[in-house]
Design an enzyme around this catalytic site. Structure first.
Site, PDB file in Angstrom:
ATOM      1  N   LYS A 185      11.960  11.081   7.086  1.00 17.38           N
ATOM      2  CA  LYS A 185      10.844  11.901   7.566  1.00 17.38           C
ATOM      3  C   LYS A 185      10.328  11.261   8.849  1.00 17.38           C
ATOM      4  CE  LYS A 185       6.502  12.091   7.333  1.00 17.38           C
ATOM      5  NZ  LYS A 185       6.340  12.542   8.730  1.00 17.38           N
ATOM      6  N   GLY A 238       4.582   2.087   9.515  1.00 18.13           N
ATOM      7  CA  GLY A 238       3.392   2.799   9.977  1.00 18.13           C
ATOM      8  C   GLY A 238       2.152   1.973   9.733  1.00 18.13           C
ATOM      9  N   GLY A 243       0.521   2.601   4.257  1.00 20.93           N
ATOM     10  CA  GLY A 243       1.446   1.732   3.518  1.00 20.93           C
ATOM     11  C   GLY A 243       0.903   1.405   2.130  1.00 20.93           C
ATOM     12  N   GLU A 260       6.763  -1.902   6.536  1.00 21.47           N
ATOM     13  CA  GLU A 260       6.617  -2.577   7.832  1.00 21.47           C
ATOM     14  C   GLU A 260       5.357  -1.992   8.453  1.00 21.47           C
ATOM     15  OE1 GLU A 260       6.265  -3.624  11.086  1.00 21.47           O
ATOM     16  OE2 GLU A 260       8.042  -2.581  11.869  1.00 21.47           O
ATOM     17  N   CYS A 294       4.108  -2.525  16.858  1.00 18.26           N
ATOM     18  CA  CYS A 294       3.479  -3.235  15.741  1.00 18.26           C
ATOM     19  C   CYS A 294       3.397  -4.726  16.058  1.00 18.26           C
ATOM     20  CB  CYS A 294       4.234  -2.988  14.454  1.00 18.26           C
ATOM     21  SG  CYS A 294       5.996  -3.201  14.605  1.00 18.26           S
ATOM     22  N   GLU A 395      -5.850  -3.467  14.538  1.00 13.76           N
ATOM     23  CA  GLU A 395      -4.743  -3.026  15.398  1.00 13.76           C
ATOM     24  C   GLU A 395      -5.230  -1.869  16.285  1.00 13.76           C
ATOM     25  OE1 GLU A 395      -1.298  -1.089  13.460  1.00 13.76           O
ATOM     26  OE2 GLU A 395      -0.090  -2.420  14.729  1.00 13.76           O
TER      27      GLU A 395
HETATM   28  P1  NDP Z   1       0.684   6.658   9.976  1.00 12.13           P
HETATM   29  O1  NDP Z   1       0.825   5.421   9.174  1.00 12.13           O
HETATM   30  O2  NDP Z   1      -0.210   7.728   9.493  1.00 12.13           O
HETATM   31  O3  NDP Z   1       2.120   7.366  10.185  1.00 12.13           O
HETATM   32  C1  NDP Z   1       3.371   6.734  10.099  1.00 12.13           C
HETATM   33  C2  NDP Z   1       4.344   7.670   9.380  1.00 12.13           C
HETATM   34  O4  NDP Z   1       3.880   7.893   8.058  1.00 12.13           O
HETATM   35  C3  NDP Z   1       4.464   9.060  10.008  1.00 12.13           C
HETATM   36  O5  NDP Z   1       5.775   9.551   9.817  1.00 12.13           O
HETATM   37  C4  NDP Z   1       3.480   9.864   9.186  1.00 12.13           C
HETATM   38  O6  NDP Z   1       3.703  11.249   9.214  1.00 12.13           O
HETATM   39  C5  NDP Z   1       3.744   9.292   7.813  1.00 12.13           C
HETATM   40  N1  NDP Z   1       2.686   9.530   6.833  1.00 12.13           N
HETATM   41  C6  NDP Z   1       1.364   9.696   7.038  1.00 12.13           C
HETATM   42  N2  NDP Z   1       0.732   9.884   5.852  1.00 12.13           N
HETATM   43  C7  NDP Z   1       1.674   9.824   4.892  1.00 12.13           C
HETATM   44  C8  NDP Z   1       1.663   9.927   3.465  1.00 12.13           C
HETATM   45  N3  NDP Z   1       0.547  10.153   2.772  1.00 12.13           N
HETATM   46  N4  NDP Z   1       2.824   9.810   2.801  1.00 12.13           N
HETATM   47  C9  NDP Z   1       3.974   9.589   3.461  1.00 12.13           C
HETATM   48  N5  NDP Z   1       4.051   9.492   4.808  1.00 12.13           N
HETATM   49  C10 NDP Z   1       2.923   9.591   5.502  1.00 12.13           C
HETATM   50  O7  NDP Z   1       0.321   6.241  11.435  1.00 12.13           O
HETATM   51  P2  NDP Z   1      -0.337   7.167  12.576  1.00 12.13           P
HETATM   52  O8  NDP Z   1       0.761   7.883  13.226  1.00 12.13           O
HETATM   53  O9  NDP Z   1      -1.461   7.986  12.042  1.00 12.13           O
HETATM   54  O10 NDP Z   1      -0.950   6.053  13.520  1.00 12.13           O
HETATM   55  C11 NDP Z   1      -2.197   5.452  13.166  1.00 12.13           C
HETATM   56  C12 NDP Z   1      -2.172   3.972  13.394  1.00 12.13           C
HETATM   57  O11 NDP Z   1      -1.158   3.373  12.579  1.00 12.13           O
HETATM   58  C13 NDP Z   1      -1.804   3.533  14.802  1.00 12.13           C
HETATM   59  O12 NDP Z   1      -2.908   3.550  15.638  1.00 12.13           O
HETATM   60  C14 NDP Z   1      -1.300   2.137  14.552  1.00 12.13           C
HETATM   61  O13 NDP Z   1      -2.374   1.262  14.459  1.00 12.13           O
HETATM   62  C15 NDP Z   1      -0.616   2.236  13.209  1.00 12.13           C
HETATM   63  N6  NDP Z   1       0.843   2.401  13.336  1.00 12.13           N
HETATM   64  C16 NDP Z   1       1.619   1.305  13.165  1.00 12.13           C
HETATM   65  C17 NDP Z   1       2.971   1.416  13.345  1.00 12.13           C
HETATM   66  C18 NDP Z   1       3.870   0.237  13.204  1.00 12.13           C
HETATM   67  O14 NDP Z   1       4.891   0.175  13.873  1.00 12.13           O
HETATM   68  N7  NDP Z   1       3.579  -0.683  12.313  1.00 12.13           N
HETATM   69  C19 NDP Z   1       3.615   2.659  13.745  1.00 12.13           C
HETATM   70  C20 NDP Z   1       2.707   3.779  13.847  1.00 12.13           C
HETATM   71  C21 NDP Z   1       1.369   3.622  13.657  1.00 12.13           C
HETATM   72  P3  NDP Z   1       2.926  12.168  10.279  1.00 12.13           P
HETATM   73  O15 NDP Z   1       3.446  11.792  11.595  1.00 12.13           O
HETATM   74  O16 NDP Z   1       3.296  13.528   9.871  1.00 12.13           O
HETATM   75  O17 NDP Z   1       1.462  11.865  10.123  1.00 12.13           O
END
Ligand code: NDP
Length: 501
Positions: A185, A238, A243, A260, A294, A395
């Site tokens: 996804k 994410g 997480g 991660e 990240c 972050e």
């Molecule tokens: P999220 O953690 O919401 O999103 C990461 C992924 O998880 C996306 O594919 C998202 O889908 C999906 N997701 C969201 N909610 C759910 C759920 N309930 N069940 C399963 N999958 C889910 O990050 P955001 O994109 O909202 O970014 C917010 C903050 O997260 C950033 O500002 C940053 O601080 C952090 N982040 C950290 C990352 C890293 O590399 N460690 C990467 C991205 C974000 P969808 O896109 O449809 O919401």
């Protein structure tokens, strides 16, 4: 430069989902538009997965896993297919680079490096799986025990928007090398390159159903995917809150999980460091990928005796960063992913400034000529911060760095460890013994000594504390996509009769 003629051969205005080896529409016909964050203009339409599509993708993955051939192929044959994926990615390199830039607003420099790393991931795991094997263990006389590594099954892989193709490759390559089937996804904002990768995998000879990609909103279908009975393992990259939520859901049916998550990685600059290298490395460490990494080194600590010298050069170098056309090879900093993310970044900066911090560079949104409709934030350096500030603890995921002085090694370690995160840390020193002491004392999954670079195929990548657990990119990922089966055999000549009946 990008070969536009080659790229246009492949470009689509609508990207359906990729399920069971085919491009398919969402069951309810839903579509949505994805945008170019550098301009704010629409890029393409994408099918939006609902529950029925998640069911369909997972059924295809399950069927491929239980009844398909993939996991029964010899490892050499699987390795050949992974290498073929890499070859096709090389042939379609320009297309992947262009799509990644258009869908994320990242720079040519960043996209080229990341697509190349995605390619090398497949090459790495093609080699690594061949040497990934079980053991023979010492047993009492007459007994023989060996272990074998078996694929964990169907994996749900949830990918973020900051490195859409690279993160997909970090997840897909070890999983399919191990013989698993996957349902990926991608992030809602950036699904395009992962979809193309699924097509490439199929063209390379991955049997249908092994790699499926379903763009869909995490909020709408995330929980459904994560709790689905057909999922054996979840790999998520994410935010830390999502997480945690996923882990809670996964615990109900004991699914295996790799997380991660976020980071707030420190960079420690000691007075014996090569200051020029530390400055250049620190500029790259935070502003690469517009700070949306990240492992971005978003907290810099400088030993007091070199603080002024470091700051003068750091600010001078950061001022030279060029924002602009992401396709221009001279551009250093690309767009921010979305309007919402610009607001998040700005919220952190405003709150720090209200608490007494000073922005010695940047500190707000920026207008980029020719890209007025896009989302841009100025590279920002905050000083006069204190350690309790949100901008130091949380972050930000944007081009914002805080800088503070320190006096002793003990203080540097205490500051480095004083957040809930533990993903990466950088140490700049010419003293090898000090580098080793720091590497031992910093609580992080990755310690970088005198280097701006933080990830190469083969190097385990992942965090401690609230940055998650499990490792990707290294050989360790293969352990996480396989389970150990232990086989105990008796080969003695005298039948065993433990009850002496
Ligand atoms: P999220 O953690 O919401 O999103 C990461 C992924 O998880 C996306 O594919 C998202 O889908 C999906 N997701 C969201 N909610 C759910 C759920 N309930 N069940 C399963 N999958 C889910 O990050 P955001 O994109 O909202 O970014 C917010 C903050 O997260 C950033 O500002 C940053 O601080 C952090 N982040 C950290 C990352 C890293 O590399 N460690 C990467 C991205 C974000 P969808 O896109 O449809 O919401």
């Amino acid at each position: 430069m990008i070969d536009s003629e080659k790229v246009n051969r492949y470009r689509r205005s609508y990207y359906p989902m990729f399920i069971d080896g085919e491009w398919v529409d969402a069951a309810d016909g839903n579509r949505y538009t994805v945008y170019n964050p550098a301009t704010g203009e629409p890029l393409a339409e994408v099918a939006r997965a609902g529950r029925a599509d998640i069911d369909r993708a997972l059924q295809a993955a399950r069927l491929a896993f239980e009844h398909g051939k993939w996991r029964h192929f010899s490892v050499l044959r699987r390795a050949r297919v992974l290498n073929r994926i890499a070859e096709i990615m090389r042939e379609r390199f320009d297309e992947l680079v262009e799509l990644e830039i258009l869908n994320t607003g990242k720079t040519l420099f960043a996209a080229q490096g990341q697509i190349m790393q995605a390619i090398e991931d497949f090459e790495f795991y093609a080699g690594a799986i061949v040497g990934h094997r079980g053991h023979v263990n010492n047993m009492p006389s007459g007994f023989f025990n060996y272990t074998q590594r078996e694929p964990v099954g169907v994996c749900a892989q949830i990918v973020p928007w900051n490195y859409p193709l690279m993160m997909a490759a970090w997840k897909i390559a070890p999983a399919i090398a191990a013989g698993c089937s996957v349902v990926v996804k991608p992030a809602t904002l950036t699904p395009v390159t992962a979809l193309v990768l699924a097509e490439i995998a199929t063209e390379a000879g991955v049997p249908k159903g092994v790699v499926n990609v379903v763009p869909g909103s995490g909020r709408d279908v995330g929980d459904y995917l994560v709790t689905h009975p057909e999922v054996d393992k979840i790999a998520f990259t994410g935010s830390t809150p999502v997480g945690r939520h996923i882990m809670e859901l996964a615990s109900r049916s004991l699914k295996k999980v790799t997380l991660e998550l976020g980071g707030k990685s420190p960079s420690l600059i000691f007075d014996d460091a090569d200051l020029d290298a530390a400055v250049d490395g620190s500029v790259f460490g935070i502003f690469y990928n517009t700070g949306q990494s990240c492992e971005a080194r978003s907290r810099i600590y400088v030993q007091r005796s070199v603080y002024d010298a470091f700051m003068a050069r750091f600010v001078e170098k950061a001022k030279k960063l060029k924002l602009g056309n992401p396709f221009d090879p001279e551009t250093h900093v690309g767009a921010v992913i979305s309007r919402e993310q610009v607001d998040v970044i700005d919220g952190y900066v405003r709150s720090a400034l209200e608490d007494g911090a000073q922005a010695v560079l940047g500190g707000g949104e920026v207008r980029v000529p020719g890209f007025e409709g896009g989302y841009w934030y100025a590279p920002t350096i905050l000083v006069d911060v204190h350690h309790g500030m949100k901008a130091v603890q949380e972050e930000i995921f944007g081009p914002v760095v805080t800088v503070m002085p320190f006096d002793t090694e003990d203080e540097a370690v205490a500051l480095a460890n004083d957040t809930m995160y533990g993903l990466a840390a950088a140490v700049w020193t010419k003293d090898g013994a000090r580098a080793k002491r720091m590497a031992d004392r910093i609580r992080a999954g990755i310690v970088l000594v005198n280097t701006p670079f933080s990830a190469f195929p083969g190097m385990p990548f992942g965090g401690t504390k609230q940055s998650g657990f499990g490792r990707e990119l290294g050989i360790e990922a293969l352990d996480l996509y396989t389970e150990v089966k232990s086989v105990l055999m008796y080969y003695g000549t005298k039948p065993l009769n433990p009850f002496k009946l």
